[in-house]
Design an enzyme around this catalytic site. Structure first.
Site, PDB file in Angstrom:
ATOM      1  NE  ARG A  58      -2.764   0.483   3.570  1.00 54.87           N
ATOM      2  CZ  ARG A  58      -2.000   1.138   4.579  1.00 54.87           C
ATOM      3  NH1 ARG A  58      -1.517   2.339   4.414  1.00 54.87           N
ATOM      4  NH2 ARG A  58      -1.979   0.345   5.714  1.00 54.87           N
ATOM      5  CE1 TYR A 111     -18.122   8.599 -14.931  1.00 48.54           C
ATOM      6  CE2 TYR A 111     -16.647   8.695 -12.918  1.00 48.54           C
ATOM      7  CZ  TYR A 111     -17.476   7.821 -13.610  1.00 48.54           C
ATOM      8  OH  TYR A 111     -17.891   6.799 -13.306  1.00 48.54           O
ATOM      9  CG  ASP A 183     -10.088  14.078 -15.189  1.00 51.40           C
ATOM     10  OD1 ASP A 183      -9.499  13.442 -16.067  1.00 51.40           O
ATOM     11  OD2 ASP A 183     -11.030  13.283 -14.635  1.00 51.40           O
ATOM     12  CE  LYS A 208     -12.967   5.435 -18.143  1.00 49.75           C
ATOM     13  NZ  LYS A 208     -13.028   6.341 -17.087  1.00 49.75           N
TER      14      LYS A 208
END
Ligand code: LCS
Length: 393
Positions: A58, A111, A183, A208
């Protein structure tokens, strides 16, 4: 290897390479949750930051690190932090820069969940959010307050294709001491580098174009400096939402062909946009490569190409849009975007269904807007598919 003078096509193949013990040509998958310490003192030193190395996945992992460094290089940034999803990346930016009493100015068209998470959750913790058309610089300036800590934009925006002047908005944000996050999912680092235009942070849903093969979900944040990087990494380590080594490997594999895929997809998209624009059943088309796009001049200045996302509306509105989506055969009716396969979807009932109708209309997300993510298939086949489906509308 020194990457400093490499051009994009070389960087996308070689950035992030590891010097592994066997000379592996690709980045190996370090599928481990934890790393053995040499001895107790080494463990202490790693935790204190007195020694560089890996502790726990992590916190950091060589495969994930390779991806972070690769995308940071492609975005001309200082460093990157990878996430389990684009939404984890978006939220890490929000958590790093917003707090009780702070204010965020956000593009009205983003989005859906990037906006609704602010409205639904962050307001519960005393964060205020204002949504404006960020292509309108006066509107951005008018929305700024003394407590504005973050300006968050998407350009081109999902799903309206609205384009925002990154350089101008960076200036406004910085006048108020706010951070600008962009973004860059729709444009990709191949077509646009927000950090070079003055942004402080760039982020992607790597689900994407960066991965490009519709087979993983992931996100990344790249920052312009160490301080911003540390703020974002600290959120990731504290809240979780880290990427997995296998996801990182898949994404590294995908990114090697980013420019090739984007070039082919945008060539296809240009032809499809022109085909749609002259089609008698089409009301309007919004595509950054068309002269009819309201920010066409800015696009030419800010982007190296128009990308491969198209929004359009049929004269028959949403009913005609549904008929189109139900009748395409090669193009897949599905959300997501930026893969090698062409996808079509209806934002008002799918990706942006979480927004109120009033907010959607204010953001120009009309009921009949259909979004097409153009893939790398043969363009004649794609146009033939649209043509046969449009004939039924
Ligand atoms: N940012 C943009 C611009 C996006 O398009 C998406 C997802 C995200 C962030 C979130 O990334 P994720 O967590 O899904 O990796 N966009 C989607 C879309 O338009 N259709 O399905 C997902």
């Amino acid at each position: 290897m020194n990457l400093d003078n490499l051009k994009f096509d070389s960087l996308q193949v070689h950035a992030g390479e590891l010097d592994d013990q066997f000379g592996s040509a690709t980045v190996p998958i370090y599928q481990t949750s934890t790393f053995r310490f040499r001895d107790a003192e080494a463990g202490r030193r790693l935790f204190m930051g007195e020694e560089q190395g890996y502790i726990y996945t992590r916190i950091g992992n060589p495969t994930i690190r390779a991806l972070e460094q690769a995308i940071a290089a492609l975005e001309h940034g200082h460093d990157g932090v990878a996430f389990s999803s684009g939404m984890a990346a978006v939220n890490a930016v929000y958590l790093a820069f917003l707090a009780h009493g702070k204010h965020v100015v956000c593009s009205a068209s983003v989005y859906g969940p990037s906006r609704t998470v602010l409205e639904k959750y962050y307001t519960q913790f005393g964060v205020e959010a204002t949504f404006v058309h960020t292509s309108d610089l006066e509107a951005v300036r008018g929305a700024m307050r003394d407590n504005t800590a973050l300006v968050y934009i998407e350009t081109p925006a999902n799903p309206t294709m609205e384009v925002t002047d990154i350089e101008a908005v960076a200036q406004i944000a910085h006048e108020y001491g706010a951070v600008l996050a962009v973004d860059n999912t729709f444009a990709t680092p191949y077509l646009q580098n927000p950090l070079l235009l003055g942004a402080d942070i760039v982020l992607h849903s790597v689900t994407k174009y960066i991965n490009g093969h519709a087979d993983i979900v992931g996100g990344i944040v790249v920052t312009k400096d160490e301080q911003t990087y540390k703020a974002v990494r600290s959120v990731m380590v504290s809240f979780g939402g880290n990427m997995d080594p296998h996801q990182a490997y898949m994404t590294l594999r995908g990114v090697k062909t980013l420019s090739l895929r984007v070039e082919k997809a945008q060539q296809n998209a240009m032809k499809i946009a022109r085909f749609l624009e002259q089609h008698p059943k089409v009301e309007w088309v919004k595509y950054p490569g068309l002269e009819s796009h309201p920010q066409y001049e800015l696009i030419k200045k800010q982007m190296r190409g128009p990308g491969a996302m198209i929004s359009f509306e049929l004269k028959g509105g949403i009913e005609a849009g549904k008929t189109l989506m139900d009748n395409v055969k090669l193009i897949i009716l599905a959300v997501s975007l930026g893969g090698v396969e062409s996808l079509i979807q209806h934002p008002a009932s799918m990706t942006h269904a979480g927004m109120s109708r009033e907010a959607r209309l204010k953001a120009d997300i009309t009921d009949g807007l259909v979004r097409l993510s153009v893939g790398i298939e043969d363009v004649d086949d794609l146009i033939a598919d649209l043509e046969q489906a449009l004939a039924k509308c």
